[in-house]
Design an enzyme around this catalytic site. Structure first.
Site, PDB file in Angstrom:
ATOM      1  N   ALA A 182       4.679  -6.582   1.982  1.00 52.77           N
ATOM      2  CA  ALA A 182       3.318  -7.125   2.066  1.00 52.77           C
ATOM      3  C   ALA A 182       2.986  -7.975   0.842  1.00 52.77           C
ATOM      4  O   ALA A 182       2.399  -9.055   0.969  1.00 52.77           O
ATOM      5  CB  ALA A 182       2.313  -5.982   2.218  1.00 52.77           C
ATOM      6  N   GLY A 203       8.864   0.127   0.359  1.00 48.10           N
ATOM      7  CA  GLY A 203       9.380  -1.057   1.047  1.00 48.10           C
ATOM      8  C   GLY A 203       8.279  -1.870   1.703  1.00 48.10           C
ATOM      9  O   GLY A 203       8.273  -3.105   1.648  1.00 48.10           O
ATOM     10  N   CYS A 204       7.334  -1.200   2.324  1.00 47.84           N
ATOM     11  CA  CYS A 204       6.234  -1.886   3.012  1.00 47.84           C
ATOM     12  C   CYS A 204       5.311  -2.578   2.023  1.00 47.84           C
ATOM     13  O   CYS A 204       4.811  -3.671   2.298  1.00 47.84           O
ATOM     14  CB  CYS A 204       5.470  -0.909   3.896  1.00 47.84           C
ATOM     15  SG  CYS A 204       6.506  -0.223   5.210  1.00 47.84           S
ATOM     16  N   THR A 205       5.107  -1.964   0.874  1.00 46.22           N
ATOM     17  CA  THR A 205       4.285  -2.596  -0.160  1.00 46.22           C
ATOM     18  C   THR A 205       4.993  -3.829  -0.710  1.00 46.22           C
ATOM     19  O   THR A 205       4.372  -4.880  -0.880  1.00 46.22           O
ATOM     20  CB  THR A 205       3.976  -1.594  -1.294  1.00 46.22           C
ATOM     21  OG1 THR A 205       3.244  -0.493  -0.730  1.00 46.22           O
ATOM     22  CG2 THR A 205       3.167  -2.243  -2.405  1.00 46.22           C
TER      23      THR A 205
END
Length: 151
Positions: free
Chosen positions: A48, A43-45
């Site tokens: 970003a 999710g964070c990738t």
């Protein structure tokens, strides 16, 4: 959590290059300040990379994108290089800025939360989006808000 209309608390953290970042140094520009759980997770990738892919749109709207997690400078360096991120990631290893911004924990307190703040040129919070699962939604929703603010 902080509220829309409140001044965004100022803070100082280290960047991926070891430089000192101070939020107040961006006064006069809009800021998209996003807190995320962890470098290099799915999710964070996605979040970003979505900010990366639309970074020029944010710049055109007079905004700077800044990401914060509790990961180390070294972790941020690897994450930035791996995904060619054009914006700053800040290391809040002690969680002090996360506490200052009252970012809640998610999933029964097991994970750091995912919250995005849109801060206007005068340092006032104009929008807050809190959603752990809607990682990419943070990007589209903040862009919509910025489109409604004077550049």
């Amino acid at each position: 959590m902080l509220q829309v209309g409140q001044p965004a608390p100022d803070f100082t953290l280290k960047t991926t290059t070891g430089d000192t970042f101070r939020l107040s140094a961006l006064r006069g520009r809009h800021v998209v300040l996003y807190f995320y759980p962890k470098d290099d997770t799915p999710g964070c990738t996605a979040q970003a990379c979505s900010f990366r892919d639309q970074y020029e749109d944010f710049k055109d709207l007079g905004a700077e994108v800044v990401g914060i997690s509790s990961d180390s400078e070294k972790s941020h360096q690897k994450f930035t290089a791996k995904h060619n991120l054009p914006f700053e990631l800040l290391a809040d290893e002690k969680g002090e800025v996360r506490k200052l911004y009252e970012v809640p924990r998610a999933l029964l307190g097991l994970l750091p939360g995912r919250v995005t703040y849109v801060i206007d040129k005068n340092g006032i919070i104009q929008y807050i989006f809190n959603s752990l699962s809607g990682a990419v939604d943070h990007v589209s929703k903040t862009k919509e808000v910025l489109e409604g603010l004077p550049a």
